[in-house]
Design a protein around this motif. Structure first.
Motif, PDB file in Angstrom:
ATOM      1  N   THR A   1       0.901  -1.090   0.040  1.00  0.00           N
ATOM      2  CA  THR A   1       0.013   0.001  -0.112  1.00  0.00           C
ATOM      3  C   THR A   1       0.970   1.235   0.074  1.00  0.00           C
ATOM      4  OG1 THR A   1      -1.919  -1.148   1.258  1.00  0.00           O
ATOM      5  CG2 THR A   1      -1.719   1.157   1.318  1.00  0.00           C
ATOM      6  N   GLY A   2       2.075   1.283   0.907  1.00  0.00           N
ATOM      7  CA  GLY A   2       2.924   2.401   1.206  1.00  0.00           C
ATOM      8  C   GLY A   2       3.440   2.619  -0.246  1.00  0.00           C
ATOM      9  N   ILE A   3       3.954   1.655  -0.942  1.00  0.00           N
ATOM     10  CA  ILE A   3       4.641   1.624  -2.415  1.00  0.00           C
ATOM     11  C   ILE A   3       3.649   2.201  -3.218  1.00  0.00           C
ATOM     12  CG2 ILE A   3       5.790   0.082  -4.084  1.00  0.00           C
ATOM     13  CD1 ILE A   3       6.722  -1.872  -1.814  1.00  0.00           C
TER      14      ILE A   3
ATOM     15  N   ALA B   1       1.000   3.996  -3.192  1.00  0.00           N
ATOM     16  CA  ALA B   1       0.610   5.245  -2.739  1.00  0.00           C
ATOM     17  C   ALA B   1       1.422   6.348  -3.016  1.00  0.00           C
ATOM     18  CB  ALA B   1       0.164   5.312  -1.382  1.00  0.00           C
ATOM     19  N   ALA B   2       2.936   5.864  -2.710  1.00  0.00           N
ATOM     20  CA  ALA B   2       4.054   6.701  -2.744  1.00  0.00           C
ATOM     21  C   ALA B   2       4.477   6.772  -4.510  1.00  0.00           C
ATOM     22  CB  ALA B   2       5.243   6.178  -2.050  1.00  0.00           C
ATOM     23  N   ASN B   3       4.433   5.837  -5.121  1.00  0.00           N
ATOM     24  CA  ASN B   3       4.664   5.871  -6.624  1.00  0.00           C
ATOM     25  C   ASN B   3       3.425   4.996  -7.406  1.00  0.00           C
ATOM     26  OD1 ASN B   3       5.689   6.133  -9.197  1.00  0.00           O
ATOM     27  ND2 ASN B   3       7.677   5.147  -8.592  1.00  0.00           N
TER      28      ASN B   3
ATOM     29  N   ARG C   1     -10.516  -0.628   0.891  1.00  0.00           N
ATOM     30  CA  ARG C   1      -9.586   0.700   0.552  1.00  0.00           C
ATOM     31  C   ARG C   1      -9.614   0.654  -0.962  1.00  0.00           C
ATOM     32  NH1 ARG C   1      -5.306   0.439   3.954  1.00  0.00           N
ATOM     33  NH2 ARG C   1      -6.437   1.599   5.497  1.00  0.00           N
TER      34      ARG C   1
ATOM     35  N   TRP D   1      -7.755   3.388  -5.100  1.00  0.00           N
ATOM     36  CA  TRP D   1      -7.797   4.332  -4.348  1.00  0.00           C
ATOM     37  C   TRP D   1      -6.757   5.373  -4.986  1.00  0.00           C
ATOM     38  CZ3 TRP D   1      -3.321   6.737  -2.008  1.00  0.00           C
ATOM     39  CH2 TRP D   1      -3.488   7.379  -0.997  1.00  0.00           C
TER      40      TRP D   1
ATOM     41  N   TYR E   1      -7.335   9.408  -4.867  1.00  0.00           N
ATOM     42  CA  TYR E   1      -6.692  10.389  -4.306  1.00  0.00           C
ATOM     43  C   TYR E   1      -6.182  11.341  -5.110  1.00  0.00           C
ATOM     44  CZ  TYR E   1      -3.021  11.950  -0.633  1.00  0.00           C
ATOM     45  OH  TYR E   1      -2.715  12.609   0.029  1.00  0.00           O
TER      46      TYR E   1
ATOM     47  N   LEU F   1      -6.265  15.584  -5.114  1.00  0.00           N
ATOM     48  CA  LEU F   1      -4.991  16.444  -4.980  1.00  0.00           C
ATOM     49  C   LEU F   1      -5.400  17.559  -6.108  1.00  0.00           C
ATOM     50  CD1 LEU F   1      -1.751  14.165  -5.148  1.00  0.00           C
ATOM     51  CD2 LEU F   1      -2.938  15.567  -3.320  1.00  0.00           C
TER      52      LEU F   1
ATOM     53  N   LYS G   1      -7.764  20.199  -4.650  1.00  0.00           N
ATOM     54  CA  LYS G   1      -6.806  21.257  -4.034  1.00  0.00           C
ATOM     55  C   LYS G   1      -6.115  22.166  -4.666  1.00  0.00           C
ATOM     56  CE  LYS G   1      -6.525  18.557   0.405  1.00  0.00           C
ATOM     57  NZ  LYS G   1      -7.618  19.368   1.213  1.00  0.00           N
ATOM     58  N   ARG G   2      -5.843  21.752  -5.804  1.00  0.00           N
ATOM     59  CA  ARG G   2      -4.739  22.760  -6.649  1.00  0.00           C
ATOM     60  C   ARG G   2      -5.874  23.778  -7.285  1.00  0.00           C
ATOM     61  NH1 ARG G   2      -2.072  18.030  -8.561  1.00  0.00           N
ATOM     62  NH2 ARG G   2      -0.231  17.769  -7.369  1.00  0.00           N
TER      63      ARG G   2
END
Lengths: 379, 277
Positions: free
Chosen positions: B84-86, B88-90, B118, B263, B267, B271, B274-275
């Motif tokens: 999940t971290g991998i 989401a980060a890339n 998720r 996800w 996500y 972003l 927000k921009r």
């Protein structure tokens, strides 16, 4: 751009802002008192900067996601308190062994177990050092003010990136929830460090061969330097091994890379120590009370000083040893039953008396309590 | 798009010169699964630098270190948090998590259901051999009721999980089941899972003749394969079975498939939102 402005910030907020200053682009966490404000703030700020905020199903997953993100090239952080920190121990070991930069903030509350979620403590000092199984290197830092929360968070990221090691920031509930006026550093004012990347051709890359400083250059997943990362003990290619000679070389390197950095990593501050016969040793919010106690004792004519520890692990032994043969007595002031006290005894080896003033029940640490104990012998 | 002969696909992706022989027992289904995975990856057209293979602990977790991709061999049960971290980060990386049954639904069960919920864009491949092979064949959450293992010597009294159904209930965008006997179908389902966004899973029913089979009257790899063949039923035919009959059978094919954004897409949309503000 406007110049630096004073702002009113909470310690936890300063941690979040310090992390962004340090270049953090990934945060994974799970709500827990008294650290929750860090996650709340970052859930808004990180996406604005194009980073990732993700709330995970527990603290194990939070640190797992951070380690994955770090392997993918991000600077990653999680924040928690005692019960969550306990759950993270398994993967702290993974991060140490596989040499993955990550920052773990533990806003300490009274324990054991659920304890008192809103009461301060410094009971996680030894857990930060030895909570995960096996011999392993670790760095743990502290802070005693809102400004220092910001500064030490930046340092935590820098150490983590430079030494490829998990860095734990231990702050107590008082500092986490304290609001103070601070002037945040402007961009470029504090150094921000990044992990070294491999420069050799991919086929020459040995992912766990240390460079001249003992720290291997780190390639992000997908960066063309395909290799294996594992929690098994491994050779310099990252492949599992049970050969004691290979394990000796790889494990010794983990400790050597840290030993070479002790001078950089072990941060302390001295207050009126030069002629001191009695030195108070403290960290986190008790250090502020200890400083006031030093002033009170000096006013009475006692030669007292304060050695404030900003780094707890590796234990700043050299900073204490400087006073061997000069100060007769060290008095440790901390909010636990004597975790740094025992370390001070161990390092002293009889070269100084060691006393303690402890506040292990979630109560506030008053300067009067410290001064009274020091006057009375501090045992 | 399968241009290379199978033999050459294995040669292309195995770290054959640095990390063999492997640790798997004779008759283990892991090799059949790994071959199918490599062929499916070859068909997707991804460059190996884009592929991240994340494994947990257990016999199949070792597969990560045998193949020449970006490989991460994590802690027991934790493959999905890392994955999940991998991802989401890339999000440009293709992230594949390989787990066994104990890894995925015992110690990692919480991570599995939340990865499904998720709908993180990871392909999870769960090789289910109904026991903890690495530690000697103990009962796992998928051990069938009545099966004997070193920790259920009188026969398990617990209901097993059906992993692909669990994933479907928990919200995976794609969930399928295959066996190591039906190897071409397995390859095809893995390919479909790899070709999707969102959380996709293939549960691969596999053989452990050394432990599970030995304790339950199927000592040879052939007997275990025969069992997979005889007790498998495609999902469309399974609809006609009674609940009692279904319990005994391996229901293969696509269990759930839904078109919902993953996800990372959602996500990215926040972003962008927000921009624009």
């Amino acid at each position: 751009m406007e110049g630096p402005q004073a702002v009113l910030l909470q310690g936890n907020e300063a941690v979040a802002r310090g992390a962004l200053y340090a270049g953090m682009s990934f945060f994974a966490g799970y709500p827990i008192t008294p650290s929750t404000e860090i996650a709340e703030l970052l859930s808004g700020l990180l996406p604005e900067e194009g980073g990732v905020f993700i709330q995970m199903e527990d603290e194990i997953a939070s640190l797992g996601a951070c380690l994955g993100a770090s392997l993918a090239g991000a600077k990653a952080m999680t924040a928690t308190s005692g019960p969550g920190f306990s759950l993270m121990q398994e993967l702290i070991g993974f991060g140490s062994g596989a040499e993955i930069p990550v920052v773990i903030v533990d806003v300490m509350r009274l324990g054991p177990s659920t304890g008192v979620p809103t009461s301060p403590s410094q009971g996680d000092v030894m857990q930060a050092r030895w909570g995960t199984h096996g011999d392993h290197p670790i760095i743990a830092l502290t802070a005693d003010s809102v400004a220092e929360c910001f500064e030490m968070t930046v340092r935590a990221f820098n150490f983590s990136e430079l030494y490829r090691v998990p860095v734990i920031l231990l702050i107590d509930e008082i500092i986490g929830h304290l609001r103070e006026k601070v002037t945040l550093p402007a961009a470029g004012e504090l150094a921000v460090k990044n992990r070294a990347a491999p420069e050799m051709p991919p086929e020459w890359y040995e992912p766990y061969a240390g460079a001249s400083n003992g720290v291997p250059p780190m390639s992000a997943l997908g960066g063309g330097y395909r290799h294996n990362v594992t929690g098994l003990l491994h050779d310099k290619m990252g492949l599992p091994t049970s050969d004691p000679e290979v394990i000796r070389a790889s494990t010794d390197r983990l400790f050597d890379k840290m030993r070479r950095g002790f001078g950089d990593i072990c941060l302390t501050e001295e207050y009126l120590c030069d002629d001191a016969e009695t030195i108070l040793i403290s960290y986190g919010s008790p250090a502020r009370s200890a400083r006031e106690a030093v002033d009170a004792l000096r006013a009475e004519g006692m030669k007292a000083g304060l050695l404030k520890l900003k780094t707890l692990w590796p234990f700043p032994r050299a900073a204490l040893e400087r006073f061997a043969g000069k100060a007769q007595r060290m008095v440790v002031c901390e909010m636990n039953r004597g975790q740094v006290y025992r370390e001070t005894l161990r390092v002293g080896r009889g070269r100084w008396e060691v006393g303690k003033v402890l506040a292990p029940y979630g109560e506030l640490f008053t300067p009067e309590k410290i001064a009274r104990a020091v006057r009375g012998g501090g045992k | 798009m399968n241009t290379l002969p199978n033999r050459l696909i294995l040669q292309k992706y195995l770290r054959h010169n640095v990390h063999f022989p492997h640790i798997w027992c004779p008759g283990c289904g892991n090799g059949i699964f790994l071959g199918a995975l490599l062929r499916a990856i070859e068909r997707t057209g991804y460059h190996r630098d884009q592929i991240v293979l994340v494994g947990g602990i257990g016999c199949i977790g070792r597969a990560t270190s045998y193949v020449d991709f970006n490989t991460v061999h994590t802690a027991h049960g934790r493959a999905l948090p890392f994955a999940t971290g991998i991802k989401a980060a890339n999000p440009a990386l293709k992230v594949i998590a390989i787990m066994g049954d104990g890894d995925a639904v015992a110690i990692g069960g919480n991570h599995l259901i939340h990865a499904c919920r998720r709908n993180i864009d990871v392909t999870a491949l769960v090789v289910n051999n109904f026991n903890y092979g690495m530690t000697g064949g103990q009962m796992s959450p998928t051990t069938p009721e009545g099966a004997r293992t070193p920790t259920s010597p009188g026969g398990s009294i617990e209901e097993p999980f059906h992993i692909a159904d669990l994933a479907a209930c928990a919200g995976a965008s794609f969930s399928a089941r295959a066996t190591t006997f039906h190897v071409r179908e397995m390859e095809s389902l893995i390919f479909k899972a790899l070709s999707r966004d969102g959380f996709s899973m293939v549960e691969v029913i596999s053989s452990c003749p050394a432990h599970y089979g030995a304790n339950n009257g199927a000592k040879t790899p052939v007997e275990m394969m025969r069992w997979q063949k005889e007790y498998s039923v495609p999902v469309d035919k399974a609809a006609a079975l009674s609940p009692e009959e279904r319990k005994k059978m391996i229901i293969t094919g696509i269990i759930a498939e839904r078109e919902v954004p993953g996800w990372t897409e959602k996500y990215r949309a926040t972003l962008d939102g927000k921009r624009e503000k």
